[in-house]
Each structure stands twice: as structure tokens, then as C-alpha cells.
Design a protein around this motif. Sequence first.
Motif, PDB file in Angstrom:
ATOM      1  N   LEU A   1      41.481  43.265  42.731  1.00 27.42           N
ATOM      2  CA  LEU A   1      42.909  43.249  43.056  1.00 27.42           C
ATOM      3  C   LEU A   1      43.360  44.569  43.692  1.00 27.42           C
ATOM      4  O   LEU A   1      44.243  44.570  44.557  1.00 27.42           O
ATOM      5  N   TRP A   2      42.750  45.657  43.272  1.00 26.14           N
ATOM      6  CA  TRP A   2      43.096  46.935  43.898  1.00 26.14           C
ATOM      7  C   TRP A   2      42.702  46.928  45.369  1.00 26.14           C
ATOM      8  O   TRP A   2      43.273  47.643  46.177  1.00 26.14           O
ATOM      9  N   GLU A   3      41.719  46.131  45.712  1.00 25.52           N
ATOM     10  CA  GLU A   3      41.318  46.034  47.112  1.00 25.52           C
ATOM     11  C   GLU A   3      42.205  45.064  47.886  1.00 25.52           C
ATOM     12  O   GLU A   3      42.470  45.248  49.061  1.00 25.52           O
ATOM     13  N   HIS A   4      42.613  43.995  47.199  1.00 21.60           N
ATOM     14  CA  HIS A   4      43.264  42.901  47.933  1.00 21.60           C
ATOM     15  C   HIS A   4      44.726  42.703  47.609  1.00 21.60           C
ATOM     16  O   HIS A   4      45.424  42.028  48.354  1.00 21.60           O
ATOM     17  N   ASP A   5      45.143  43.217  46.470  1.00 24.40           N
ATOM     18  CA  ASP A   5      46.555  43.271  46.143  1.00 24.40           C
ATOM     19  C   ASP A   5      47.186  41.905  45.836  1.00 24.40           C
ATOM     20  O   ASP A   5      48.043  41.789  44.986  1.00 24.40           O
ATOM     21  N   GLU A   6      46.766  40.869  46.533  1.00 25.97           N
ATOM     22  CA  GLU A   6      47.296  39.523  46.227  1.00 25.97           C
ATOM     23  C   GLU A   6      46.254  38.492  46.590  1.00 25.97           C
ATOM     24  O   GLU A   6      45.744  38.496  47.707  1.00 25.97           O
ATOM     25  N   LEU A   7      45.940  37.623  45.645  1.00 24.36           N
ATOM     26  CA  LEU A   7      44.864  36.662  45.855  1.00 24.36           C
ATOM     27  C   LEU A   7      45.110  35.411  45.023  1.00 24.36           C
ATOM     28  O   LEU A   7      45.601  35.492  43.898  1.00 24.36           O
ATOM     29  N   PRO A   8      44.771  34.239  45.574  1.00 25.98           N
ATOM     30  CA  PRO A   8      44.767  33.039  44.732  1.00 25.98           C
ATOM     31  C   PRO A   8      43.589  33.099  43.758  1.00 25.98           C
ATOM     32  O   PRO A   8      42.572  33.735  44.042  1.00 25.98           O
ATOM     33  N   VAL A   9      43.723  32.445  42.644  1.00 27.27           N
ATOM     34  CA  VAL A   9      42.686  32.449  41.613  1.00 27.27           C
ATOM     35  C   VAL A   9      41.337  32.038  42.192  1.00 27.27           C
ATOM     36  O   VAL A   9      40.297  32.601  41.860  1.00 27.27           O
ATOM     37  N   LYS A  10      41.357  31.054  43.066  1.00 29.36           N
ATOM     38  CA  LYS A  10      40.121  30.579  43.680  1.00 29.36           C
ATOM     39  C   LYS A  10      39.350  31.693  44.371  1.00 29.36           C
ATOM     40  O   LYS A  10      38.149  31.881  44.126  1.00 29.36           O
ATOM     41  N   LYS A  11      40.050  32.451  45.223  1.00 33.72           N
ATOM     42  CA  LYS A  11      39.403  33.549  45.958  1.00 33.72           C
ATOM     43  C   LYS A  11      38.875  34.595  44.998  1.00 33.72           C
ATOM     44  O   LYS A  11      37.767  35.107  45.157  1.00 33.72           O
ATOM     45  N   LEU A  12      39.676  34.908  44.012  1.00 29.06           N
ATOM     46  CA  LEU A  12      39.251  35.856  42.983  1.00 29.06           C
ATOM     47  C   LEU A  12      37.925  35.398  42.374  1.00 29.06           C
ATOM     48  O   LEU A  12      36.993  36.187  42.196  1.00 29.06           O
ATOM     49  N   GLY A  13      37.857  34.128  42.071  1.00 26.10           N
ATOM     50  CA  GLY A  13      36.657  33.570  41.481  1.00 26.10           C
ATOM     51  C   GLY A  13      35.455  33.666  42.407  1.00 26.10           C
ATOM     52  O   GLY A  13      34.328  33.879  41.958  1.00 26.10           O
ATOM     53  N   GLU A  14      35.685  33.535  43.702  1.00 30.99           N
ATOM     54  CA  GLU A  14      34.577  33.635  44.640  1.00 30.99           C
ATOM     55  C   GLU A  14      34.039  35.058  44.692  1.00 30.99           C
ATOM     56  O   GLU A  14      32.829  35.272  44.738  1.00 30.99           O
ATOM     57  N   HIS A  15      34.955  36.017  44.692  1.00 30.88           N
ATOM     58  CA  HIS A  15      34.512  37.415  44.695  1.00 30.88           C
ATOM     59  C   HIS A  15      33.672  37.727  43.459  1.00 30.88           C
ATOM     60  O   HIS A  15      32.704  38.473  43.520  1.00 30.88           O
ATOM     61  N   LEU A  16      34.076  37.172  42.315  1.00 28.11           N
ATOM     62  CA  LEU A  16      33.463  37.552  41.045  1.00 28.11           C
ATOM     63  C   LEU A  16      32.433  36.539  40.552  1.00 28.11           C
ATOM     64  O   LEU A  16      31.796  36.746  39.522  1.00 28.11           O
ATOM     65  N   ARG A  17      32.292  35.423  41.259  1.00 32.39           N
ATOM     66  CA  ARG A  17      31.415  34.353  40.821  1.00 32.39           C
ATOM     67  C   ARG A  17      31.839  33.837  39.448  1.00 32.39           C
ATOM     68  O   ARG A  17      31.017  33.638  38.559  1.00 32.39           O
ATOM     69  N   LEU A  18      33.124  33.659  39.272  1.00 37.27           N
ATOM     70  CA  LEU A  18      33.639  33.132  38.010  1.00 37.27           C
ATOM     71  C   LEU A  18      34.549  31.948  38.313  1.00 37.27           C
ATOM     72  O   LEU A  18      35.171  31.884  39.366  1.00 37.27           O
ATOM     73  N   ASP A  19      34.615  31.014  37.375  1.00 30.77           N
ATOM     74  CA  ASP A  19      35.460  29.845  37.595  1.00 30.77           C
ATOM     75  C   ASP A  19      36.750  29.959  36.786  1.00 30.77           C
ATOM     76  O   ASP A  19      36.958  30.904  36.039  1.00 30.77           O
ATOM     77  N   SER A  20      37.602  28.980  36.956  1.00 28.89           N
ATOM     78  CA  SER A  20      38.921  29.050  36.331  1.00 28.89           C
ATOM     79  C   SER A  20      38.814  29.026  34.808  1.00 28.89           C
ATOM     80  O   SER A  20      39.681  29.562  34.120  1.00 28.89           O
TER      81      SER A  20
ATOM     82  N   LEU B   1      41.612  34.984  30.974  1.00 23.89           N
ATOM     83  CA  LEU B   1      41.518  36.422  31.252  1.00 23.89           C
ATOM     84  C   LEU B   1      42.778  36.904  31.974  1.00 23.89           C
ATOM     85  O   LEU B   1      43.354  37.938  31.634  1.00 23.89           O
ATOM     86  N   LEU B   2      43.216  36.132  32.964  1.00 24.43           N
ATOM     87  CA  LEU B   2      44.408  36.520  33.727  1.00 24.43           C
ATOM     88  C   LEU B   2      45.652  36.453  32.859  1.00 24.43           C
ATOM     89  O   LEU B   2      46.573  37.256  33.003  1.00 24.43           O
ATOM     90  N   LYS B   3      45.661  35.493  31.955  1.00 29.76           N
ATOM     91  CA  LYS B   3      46.789  35.422  31.023  1.00 29.76           C
ATOM     92  C   LYS B   3      46.902  36.706  30.220  1.00 29.76           C
ATOM     93  O   LYS B   3      47.990  37.223  29.974  1.00 29.76           O
ATOM     94  N   ARG B   4      45.733  37.219  29.800  1.00 29.64           N
ATOM     95  CA  ARG B   4      45.758  38.451  29.012  1.00 29.64           C
ATOM     96  C   ARG B   4      46.203  39.636  29.858  1.00 29.64           C
ATOM     97  O   ARG B   4      46.964  40.491  29.394  1.00 29.64           O
ATOM     98  N   LEU B   5      45.734  39.682  31.111  1.00 31.26           N
ATOM     99  CA  LEU B   5      46.183  40.765  31.999  1.00 31.26           C
ATOM    100  C   LEU B   5      47.686  40.659  32.248  1.00 31.26           C
ATOM    101  O   LEU B   5      48.381  41.667  32.363  1.00 31.26           O
ATOM    102  N   GLU B   6      48.177  39.429  32.315  1.00 31.29           N
ATOM    103  CA  GLU B   6      49.612  39.236  32.518  1.00 31.29           C
ATOM    104  C   GLU B   6      50.379  39.708  31.273  1.00 31.29           C
ATOM    105  O   GLU B   6      51.394  40.398  31.376  1.00 31.29           O
ATOM    106  N   ALA B   7      49.841  39.361  30.096  1.00 29.58           N
ATOM    107  CA  ALA B   7      50.482  39.779  28.847  1.00 29.58           C
ATOM    108  C   ALA B   7      50.500  41.304  28.743  1.00 29.58           C
ATOM    109  O   ALA B   7      51.421  41.886  28.168  1.00 29.58           O
ATOM    110  N   ALA B   8      49.472  41.945  29.331  1.00 32.23           N
ATOM    111  CA  ALA B   8      49.404  43.406  29.302  1.00 32.23           C
ATOM    112  C   ALA B   8      50.317  44.028  30.360  1.00 32.23           C
ATOM    113  O   ALA B   8      50.430  45.248  30.449  1.00 32.23           O
TER     114      ALA B   8
END
Lengths: 162, 162
Positions: free
Chosen positions: A50-69, A75-82
Amino acid sequence: MNTPDDDWLRLDQQICFSLHAASRAFNGVYRVILKDLGLTYPQYLVMLVLWEHDELPVKKLGEHLRLDSGTLSPLLKRLEAAGLVRRERSARDERSVEVRLTEEGVALRQRALQVPRRIAASTGFGPDEVRRLRAHLDELTTALDAAALAEPPGGSPADERS
Amino acid sequence: MNTPDDDWLRLDQQICFSLHAASRAFNGVYRVILKDLGLTYPQYLVMLVLWEHDELPVKKLGEHLRLDSGTLSPLLKRLEAAGLVRRERSARDERSVEVRLTEEGVALRQRALQVPRRIAASTGFGPDEVRRLRAHLDELTTALDAAALAEPPGGSPADERS
DNA sequence: CACAATTCAGTTGTGCGCAATTGAATGACG
DNA sequence: CGTCATTCAATTGCGCACAACTGAATTGTG
């Protein structure tokens, strides 16, 4: 004739042990260092993207990290809560959710700048060593991914008959 | 003066990405291949150790695998439920639990002999390449472990004052 | 336009990894 | 001998990884 299966089983042990152990040792060092930032290691990886891209759909994020929803959603919920991240459904495509940094999330980057130095110090590896290892690992990952595609569960690709 | 912190943050991304990705890619290939045996990857690691030692207390098993009872206890329960392993408290030391293979567990070894070959095929790496990578990874793990010991959470080892 | 296939995020369920705690057994020491 | 510290396995709680599924939105096709 070279190495009977028994020896392979022992050698194999060493290979997977090594990778497994290295991965967890790395994880452990990150855990200690990231505790200051209140991030887990996977959360840190998400923030790096995110520091590189600043705004991304979850899908793209998953492609960068090889992770699925299944992994990213909670995980994103927790980052949002933080308070580091905001999630909002895209207006264009209501299926998609845009993830963007909050000001707090952007600000955290400054504190994260020290992390790589401390990690590098922990490895004791120089830039060249790191580069070689990384190349080796990427090569391995590429090969493994290709093999995973070629070998759907059950047998060799040669079994593929219509 | 060489590389500003910003660049380090990007380079760092690549290092941890590579290791993380390789580890999970490896895991994925094992998952597919081990499904035939009804084992997960960590369960396979446990079985590898037991095939070598045949009988071990949980503690020793944990030292071989760098895992603690929090991970091993439930895992061993599942192996026991699968009929591959028996657990019995040691007569000498009632704190300790001895893990031993059942006949079924011993027999599974035969079917496992094919695994290393299939893994090796998936990596596309030759014996020498594997050996070099393993050496590299072990070196890394050793360095990381040493660093983890030297740097208890909070600051540099130099902060250590009575 | 209608209907089927696809794409996306989210949820559920299982298992691993680790920190922290519990409780029993053992060992050390006065 | 009795007390205290240590050593074990097990449990609890949290977070990640992944498969399988759900349900809504979108796209493709007739």
C-alpha cells in the motif's frame, strides 16, 4: 542406481526442513521488530504494497501478495480497526472493494523506514548475498508454481487424456 | 549515502516477499503430493523424524523440528486419531510423553518413498543446486537465530545494562 | 432484453505457529 | 524431609493460509 529411495527420504528431509526453518526464523525476527509498529509480518507485507500503491482493490492486493480474500478480508478488517486503512466499495464496480491508507497509515511509513536496516543487520548478509539468495528463491518459486499447474492432484500430466 | 531508506524499504520488500512466496509455494506442492498419503506438510515432517528415530519424547521431537508443544500436541493427536502414532506417558518420567509409530505408521514409509522424487521433479533443481540452496538457507537461519537471541524486544544489545 | 457464466469479497471450517498460562512431576537445596 | 525452582505436556487465544462455499454484481451470449 545412485541413491536408493531411503537416502532420498533423508535428503528430502533436509531440504524441506531448511526452507521451513528459515521461513519461521525470518518470521520470528520480523515479529520482534514489528511489535514496535503494532504490525504482524503479513500485515507489514500488506502495508509495504500500500505504501507503494496507495489505493488498490483487494483483488490486486492479493495478486501482489499471492493471497486470496479468505486471508485478506479478516487481515484488512484488523488493519482498518487499527486505523491504518479504509475500505470502501468501488462506485464503478460494486463487487470490488478499494483499500486505501488513512493519514495514520501513511504516517506509519516513516517509522517503518528503520525496519529493513534492522532486518539486514539480523541476517548478517551483505547486499550481494541477499541478491543471490533472492534470485535463487524466485527461481524456485517459479519452478514450483509451474509444477503446481502442470500436476493437478492425482498423477503425472501425461495422464491427461480427453 | 549509498541507498536512502526509501530504497531499502523497496528492496526489503523483495527479500521477504521472496522467502514468504517460496515457502508457501513449496508448501503448496507438498500439499498436493501428500494428499495421497493423507498427511499435511507439518505432519509429514513429524513422520520423517519418527521414521528415523522410531520412538521419541515430544520434547525431542520439538527440538528436531523447532516446534513447541503448543503446535505438536494437537498435531500428534491428529496423527494418533489417524492411527499412525501412539502416545504414552513415560514410566521413568511421568512428565514426558513418548511418541512411537504404529505398524500402520511404519508401513506408510513405503508409500512416502516416492515423495522426494516428485518434489525434486517439481523444483527442477539438480542435487548440486539443492545443496547450495540448502546451505544458503541454513546459514540464514543460523544468523537469524543468533540475532533473535541477541536482540530481545525493545532495543539493541548494547542497551543491556545491569 | 433475458439468462447463464464469470468475477469479486466475504464467511466457514480446518490446521499450523506461537505466546502465555496451567498443572503435574521432578530435581535441587537447605 | 520439606520447600522452591525447573521441566514437561497440554490448553487457550490470536492470527495466518487455504479450500470450499455463499451471495451479489457484472459480463457474455443468444
